[in-house]
Design an enzyme around this catalytic site. Structure first.
Site, PDB file in Angstrom:
ATOM      1  N   LYS A  24      42.634  41.455  64.947  1.00 24.79           N
ATOM      2  CA  LYS A  24      41.821  41.849  65.837  1.00 24.79           C
ATOM      3  C   LYS A  24      42.055  42.499  67.316  1.00 24.79           C
ATOM      4  CE  LYS A  24      38.283  38.594  68.191  1.00 24.79           C
ATOM      5  NZ  LYS A  24      37.357  37.415  68.165  1.00 24.79           N
ATOM      6  N   THR A  27      62.235  32.461  55.492  1.00 20.87           N
ATOM      7  CA  THR A  27      62.318  33.850  56.226  1.00 20.87           C
ATOM      8  C   THR A  27      63.859  34.066  57.576  1.00 20.87           C
ATOM      9  OG1 THR A  27      60.651  34.286  55.586  1.00 20.87           O
ATOM     10  CG2 THR A  27      61.718  35.791  57.465  1.00 20.87           C
ATOM     11  N   ARG A  47      53.415  23.511  56.173  1.00 24.68           N
ATOM     12  CA  ARG A  47      52.059  23.314  56.098  1.00 24.68           C
ATOM     13  C   ARG A  47      51.319  23.693  57.508  1.00 24.68           C
ATOM     14  NH1 ARG A  47      47.311  20.317  52.038  1.00 24.68           N
ATOM     15  NH2 ARG A  47      48.702  20.157  50.454  1.00 24.68           N
ATOM     16  N   VAL A  48      52.028  23.076  58.494  1.00 29.62           N
ATOM     17  CA  VAL A  48      52.135  22.567  59.517  1.00 29.62           C
ATOM     18  C   VAL A  48      53.316  23.676  60.509  1.00 29.62           C
ATOM     19  CG1 VAL A  48      51.785  21.929  61.936  1.00 29.62           C
ATOM     20  CG2 VAL A  48      50.669  21.177  60.229  1.00 29.62           C
ATOM     21  N   GLY A  69      39.258  67.633  22.651  1.00 29.92           N
ATOM     22  CA  GLY A  69      38.973  67.049  23.245  1.00 29.92           C
ATOM     23  C   GLY A  69      38.712  65.623  23.891  1.00 29.92           C
ATOM     24  N   TYR A  73      38.591  63.825  41.674  1.00 31.87           N
ATOM     25  CA  TYR A  73      36.965  63.585  41.801  1.00 31.87           C
ATOM     26  C   TYR A  73      36.691  62.035  41.105  1.00 31.87           C
ATOM     27  CZ  TYR A  73      36.539  67.034  38.232  1.00 31.87           C
ATOM     28  OH  TYR A  73      37.187  67.830  36.917  1.00 31.87           O
ATOM     29  N   HIS A 125      33.012  60.926  25.661  1.00 34.38           N
ATOM     30  CA  HIS A 125      32.205  59.860  26.647  1.00 34.38           C
ATOM     31  C   HIS A 125      31.970  58.452  26.857  1.00 34.38           C
ATOM     32  CE1 HIS A 125      31.835  63.728  28.620  1.00 34.38           C
ATOM     33  NE2 HIS A 125      31.092  64.802  26.689  1.00 34.38           N
TER      34      HIS A 125
END
Length: 529
Positions: A140, A40, A67-68, A310, A219, A281
């Site tokens: 948080k 980045t 990784r770290v 339908g 709906y 249905h």
């Protein structure tokens, strides 16, 4: 309660770099300090932006193949510190921790890695650790920190900054925190589900499912029920992946029925000829093969023209103009097919309320996966019903074996039975359903209802007798008594396919022999509730 919080310092670390440079430029224009990591940081510097490396903030280099890098008090202190708590402020000052006001993180592409079929070690390496930890910390502390996990939210953040002179409001930060927690939850669900499969754990102690919102629906099954449609991230062809060419937004029931229709028609290999399934249905009201797609549709339609009105139509081949013209002769809610010709799309264009969906392919009817259903206090999980049989798997249990044509129709009927709600009875003749009995509490009632519907259609079509005369019958589970088989024989059926396994199998077999029926056992059932 703190409301507006200015953005002065942002940490950006993303795998998906869609829109990244323009977004970062907009932040830099507001004099936001940019902190970043690895790829980045390189992307932003290449674009000419001033970026501070995380390693400069933490005092530690990125290590262990990346990784770290962000798991450090300088990062998490900056995200978690309460700006209105004196003890937190003292700790920040004592340790040189600077606040981070904005966190922009999207995670290692674990789901995409799994979808590509990567090996175990590669999938493990694509599990993000630092990203979820930072996201959860920022979410948080949303009282002070803004978190963005999706590139689609870059624009809304910039709108917030524009509206509040470089600050974000509390309600916005709350919403972003919820989105962030949902993202990490979905990510962990994807990891745990994949790993359960990878290590052969069919019933893990905890099971998690996640989805991404595709659309908020008008709906649910009924107008008083709120509903939404979520994607599970799989690439299985179907209503979730389809392109909608026309028509209004799909409803909850449309989506459910269209899925049922397309999964059913996928049972029929297009290389072996056209097939059509019509659903109402969630149950088939007609399924057929034909020499052409138009013929397959016409034969499926003639099984139950009343119920087809339908309904939902699924095709296993490219929709052509001839078939499209026939379909437009009655009202249809949805048509779904792998593809559609320009001529077919043009014909449908005149039917504004008809939705046309194309998927590019059929789903693999034998592909595994999980199906789940909610119950009070929990949910049921099972493997998809992908069990299939061949003619060689059948056991002839009557004195008479089925003829070649009866055998073909029995195999056709068995495929349809898998997609009919139990108790299911399907009459088939010459590669087309001629009567379907679905969802009855008694198997004999399903047998009689299917036969009665066939009688009604014969009268409507002006036929001298119902097409159940000379048909075969499939039952999704065993006949517990001979009465259902006797009813099928009275309707004109000549052959039966069923699982077998009833305590009264001998009685049922004797009834078949007495009437000259051929009957085969599959040894497996297809309950569908």
């Amino acid at each position: 309660m703190t409301n507006l919080v200015p953005i002065g310092r942002a940490l950006i670390s993303v795998s998906d770099k869609t829109g990244l440079v323009d977004f970062a430029r907009a932040l830099a224009a507001r004099r936001v300090e940019l902190i970043s990591t690895g790829g980045t940081s390189l992307t932003l510097r290449t674009a000419g932006l001033k970026v501070r490396d995380v390693a400069d903030v933490t005092g530690f280099p990125e290590m262990m193949d990346g990784r770290v890098k962000t798991l450090h008090p300088m990062v998490h202190g900056g995200l978690l510190a309460l700006r209105d708590d004196d003890e937190h402020l003292v700790a920040m000052a004592a340790h040189g921790i600077e606040p981070i006001d904005l966190l922009v993180v999207n995670l290692y592409p674990f789901e995409a890695t799994v979808a590509k079929g990567a090996d175990y070690d590669t999938c493990i390496e694509n599990i993000d650790i630092g990203g979820p930890a930072m996201i959860r910390a920022a979410a948080k502390n949303h009282k002070f920190v803004t978190v963005v996990t999706d590139p689609e939210d870059y624009a809304t953040l910039l709108d917030q900054l524009a509206a509040h002179d470089g600050a974000t409001g509390y309600a916005y930060r709350q919403r972003q925190a919820q989105i962030a927690y949902a993202r990490t939850a979905a990510y962990d669900a994807a990891v745990s589900t994949w790993m359960a499969g990878a290590i052969g754990q069919p019933a893990p102690r905890r099971r998690a499912f996640a989805g991404t919102l595709a659309q908020t629906l008008r709906y649910g099954e009924n107008p008083h029920q709120a509903a939404a449609f979520y994607l599970d991230g799989s690439d299985r062809p179907g209503v979730a992946t389809a392109k909608q060419w026309q028509g209004k937004e799909l409803s909850y029931n449309n989506i459910n029925d269209t899925d049922a229709a397309f999964e059913l028609v996928a049972e029929f290999d297009p290389a072996q000829g056209p097939a059509c399934a019509i659903i109402k249905h969630a149950n088939p009201c007609g399924v057929a093969r034909g020499a052409t797609l138009a013929e397959a549709y016409a034969r499926a339609f003639d099984c139950d023209r009343t119920s087809a009105f339908g309904g939902i139509i699924a095709l296993n081949q490219m929709l052509d103009a001839d078939t499209a013209r026939k379909i437009t002769e009655i009202f249809t809610e949805v048509v779904i097919a792998p593809e559609a010709t320009p001529e077919a799309r043009e014909i449908f264009a005149a039917k504004k309320n008809l939705r046309l969906l194309t998927t590019g392919a059929l789903p693999d009817a034998q592909a595994g996966g999980l199906a789940w259903r909610q119950v009070a206090g929990g949910f049921l999980v099972q493997d998809r019903d992908v069990s299939a049989i061949t003619a060689a798997d059948l056991k002839v249990v009557t004195k008479r074996a089925p003829t070649e044509q009866e055998l073909k129709d029995l195999m056709f009927a068995w495929k349809v039975a898998k997609h009919v709600k139990s108790n299911a009875i399907i009459y088939v003749r010459d590669g087309a359903t001629v009567g379907v009995g679905a969802g009855q509490m008694s198997r004999v009632d399903s047998t009689r209802i299917a036969a009665r519907k066939a009688q009604d259609m014969a009268e409507a079509l002006g036929l001298p007798r119902p097409l159940t005369q000379g048909s075969v019958v499939a039952s999704d589970a065993f006949f517990p008594f001979a009465d259902g088989l006797i009813s099928a024989a009275e309707a004109g059926a000549t052959a039966i396919i069923q699982p077998g396994g009833s305590m009264r199998d001998a009685e049922v077999i004797a009834a078949a022999d007495e009437r000259g029926l051929a009957m085969v056992f599959t040894g497996q059932r297809h309950f569908r509730h």
